[in-house]
Write a protein that holds these residues in place. Structure first.
Motif, PDB file in Angstrom:
ATOM      1  N   HIS A 129      38.279  35.320  36.950  1.00 36.46           N
ATOM      2  CA  HIS A 129      36.628  35.307  36.944  1.00 36.46           C
ATOM      3  C   HIS A 129      36.385  36.636  37.756  1.00 36.46           C
ATOM      4  O   HIS A 129      36.674  37.193  38.646  1.00 36.46           O
ATOM      5  CB  HIS A 129      36.540  34.264  38.062  1.00 36.46           C
ATOM      6  CG  HIS A 129      36.560  32.892  37.723  1.00 36.46           C
ATOM      7  ND1 HIS A 129      37.014  31.811  38.534  1.00 36.46           N
ATOM      8  CD2 HIS A 129      37.246  32.397  36.556  1.00 36.46           C
ATOM      9  CE1 HIS A 129      37.078  30.610  37.856  1.00 36.46           C
ATOM     10  NE2 HIS A 129      37.369  31.025  36.535  1.00 36.46           N
ATOM     11  N   ILE A 130      35.289  37.140  36.836  1.00 30.08           N
ATOM     12  CA  ILE A 130      34.893  38.496  36.947  1.00 30.08           C
ATOM     13  C   ILE A 130      33.648  38.707  36.369  1.00 30.08           C
ATOM     14  O   ILE A 130      32.953  37.957  35.460  1.00 30.08           O
ATOM     15  CB  ILE A 130      36.030  39.600  36.419  1.00 30.08           C
ATOM     16  CG1 ILE A 130      35.844  40.944  37.244  1.00 30.08           C
ATOM     17  CG2 ILE A 130      35.755  39.635  35.079  1.00 30.08           C
ATOM     18  CD1 ILE A 130      37.143  41.842  36.826  1.00 30.08           C
ATOM     19  N   ALA A 131      32.772  39.815  36.957  1.00 32.71           N
ATOM     20  CA  ALA A 131      31.430  40.185  36.651  1.00 32.71           C
ATOM     21  C   ALA A 131      31.495  40.694  34.990  1.00 32.71           C
ATOM     22  O   ALA A 131      32.294  41.403  34.912  1.00 32.71           O
ATOM     23  CB  ALA A 131      30.621  40.762  37.732  1.00 32.71           C
ATOM     24  N   ASP A 132      30.328  40.393  34.435  1.00 30.05           N
ATOM     25  CA  ASP A 132      30.496  41.266  33.146  1.00 30.05           C
ATOM     26  C   ASP A 132      30.491  42.826  33.301  1.00 30.05           C
ATOM     27  O   ASP A 132      29.805  43.452  34.161  1.00 30.05           O
ATOM     28  CB  ASP A 132      29.004  40.962  32.293  1.00 30.05           C
ATOM     29  CG  ASP A 132      28.994  39.656  31.819  1.00 30.05           C
ATOM     30  OD1 ASP A 132      30.144  38.874  32.138  1.00 30.05           O
ATOM     31  OD2 ASP A 132      27.976  39.142  31.222  1.00 30.05           O
ATOM     32  N   GLY A 133      31.337  43.402  32.690  1.00 33.79           N
ATOM     33  CA  GLY A 133      31.386  45.016  32.458  1.00 33.79           C
ATOM     34  C   GLY A 133      32.358  45.474  33.561  1.00 33.79           C
ATOM     35  O   GLY A 133      32.572  46.303  33.800  1.00 33.79           O
ATOM     36  N   PHE A 134      32.890  44.596  34.505  1.00 31.26           N
ATOM     37  CA  PHE A 134      34.128  45.013  35.523  1.00 31.26           C
ATOM     38  C   PHE A 134      35.221  44.848  34.997  1.00 31.26           C
ATOM     39  O   PHE A 134      36.143  45.614  35.708  1.00 31.26           O
ATOM     40  CB  PHE A 134      33.684  43.936  36.698  1.00 31.26           C
ATOM     41  CG  PHE A 134      34.383  44.216  38.008  1.00 31.26           C
ATOM     42  CD1 PHE A 134      34.388  45.641  38.497  1.00 31.26           C
ATOM     43  CD2 PHE A 134      34.964  43.228  38.505  1.00 31.26           C
ATOM     44  CE1 PHE A 134      35.003  45.837  39.618  1.00 31.26           C
ATOM     45  CE2 PHE A 134      35.634  43.535  39.955  1.00 31.26           C
ATOM     46  CZ  PHE A 134      35.543  44.842  40.376  1.00 31.26           C
ATOM     47  N   ALA A 135      35.761  44.077  33.859  1.00 32.72           N
ATOM     48  CA  ALA A 135      36.998  43.922  33.595  1.00 32.72           C
ATOM     49  C   ALA A 135      37.782  45.285  33.199  1.00 32.72           C
ATOM     50  O   ALA A 135      38.818  45.378  33.399  1.00 32.72           O
ATOM     51  CB  ALA A 135      37.188  42.911  32.316  1.00 32.72           C
TER      52      ALA A 135
END
Length: 355
Positions: free
Chosen positions: A197-203
């Motif tokens: 689970h991660i915020a958009d643009g962070f991966a």
């Protein structure tokens, strides 16, 4: 009986929207901003005096000193840290995580949804157990000793894969993944899929960080990727990804109602469906229950299931749900997981007997 307010300390590094941030936080009657620091020395002093529940590091521009601030605070005081950046550049995000921050989120403005998301993030992180990072997480940048070395010819054809590994994690996941992946060899004979689970643009930045500190080939997963042994596929949060026949990844559009992204359940269920007894699921540290349904699917299809134990989890949530559902074959501390996965790859069985 009213519950105690969540006491927040803000450390402000060049953020000109400070007043707006305070108003957004205190729009929730259960959140109280108890202090403000403009530099790390004052932050440490206020933490020791005021014992806040959460520290928010508000950043106006990218700078190495922000990493130093997190490192200094975590070396002195154990406190959950949320980094909120007011700039688009994500290049430092994984450094923030590696040195002790629990989450990094870009400022989303002042809309009702953005404020609600901020409140939810605060409520999730408060109470997460943290420990002092005397040297940050710099020790994780050196590879762990290898257990059960794998032969060079072990990564050939898909029919020779011992299994396909699907991992589900959330809060605390990046740190845990770094330790797990560093303990696996570059010629690990199975594909690895990760739903974090991660915020958009962070991966993207997380992938670059993991690829730099591990021997494995870590990539940002994309639609139509074909699985390869020894390669790690980190799912992006902008849409869900599942495995289809011929070892190919397929995208599923994200819905507004989706709480978790990417979906751990969808990934693990697809691995169970495609690989059956050759599927292995690992559910790690994280808030909520996502992944529990998917790990159950692997269990029911005859695959093998692991869970990270409570003692080494930042948040004993997702893994606890799966354990309580009695669909986990083996519960292990973080530093024992790689050895068990390697034993499975070599011998087709767990180290020791199943419980």
């Amino acid at each position: 009986m009213n519950r105690p307010k969540i006491r927040v300390l803000i450390v402000n590094h060049g953020n000109s929207s400070l007043d707006e941030l305070i108003l957004q936080l205190e729009n929730n009657k259960n959140i109280e901003v108890v202090g403000l620091a403009l530099h790390r020395e004052l932050a440490v002093s206020l933490i020791q005096k005021m014992a806040p529940d959460l520290l928010i590091l508000a950043l106006g521009e990218p700078d190495r000193r922000h990493v130093d601030t997190i490192e200094t605070i975590m070396a002195t005081c154990a406190i959950p840290i949320l980094v909120m950046r007011y700039f688009p550049d994500s290049q430092w995000d994984m450094e923030f995580i590696a040195h002790g921050a629990l989450a990094v989120v870009p400022n989303q403005g002042a809309s009702a949804n953005a404020v609600r998301d901020l409140h939810r993030q605060v409520e999730i992180l408060v109470g997460v157990k943290v420990i002092r990072h005397i040297q940050g997480l710099r020790n994780t940048l050196t590879a762990s000793p290898r257990i059960f070395p794998v032969q060079e010819n072990a990564v050939a054809l898909d029919r020779e894969w011992p299994y396909v590994l699907a991992i589900a994690c959330s809060t605390g996941g990046p740190q845990a993944l770094s330790k797990l992946l560093q303990a696996l060899p570059a010629v690990f004979p199975c594909p690895i899929l990760i739903a974090q689970h991660i915020a958009d643009g962070f991966a993207k930045s997380m992938v670059q960080w993991l690829d730099r500190i591990t021997e494995l080939d870590v990539r940002l997963a994309q639609e139509n990727d074909i699985l390869t042994a020894g390669r790690v596929y980190v799912l992006p949060p902008e849409h869900h990804l599942v495995v289809k026949k011929h070892h190919r990844l397929a995208a599923i559009p994200r819905q507004e109602s989706d709480v978790y992204h990417p979906s751990c359940n969808l990934l693990l269920e697809s691995v169970a469906e495609v690989y059956g007894e050759k599927s292995v699921g690992l559910i790690m540290t994280g808030m909520g229950s996502d992944g529990c349904r998917g790990i159950d699917a692997i269990f029911q299809k005859g695959g093998r299931t692991f869970a990270q134990d409570e003692a080494t989890s930042v948040v004993f949530g997702m893994n606890k749900f799966a354990i309580d559902k009695n669909v986990i074959h083996k519960i292990l501390p973080l530093d024992k997981l790689a050895g068990a996965l390697l034993a499975m790859a070599h011998y087709g069985k767990f180290e020791g007997k199943l419980p």
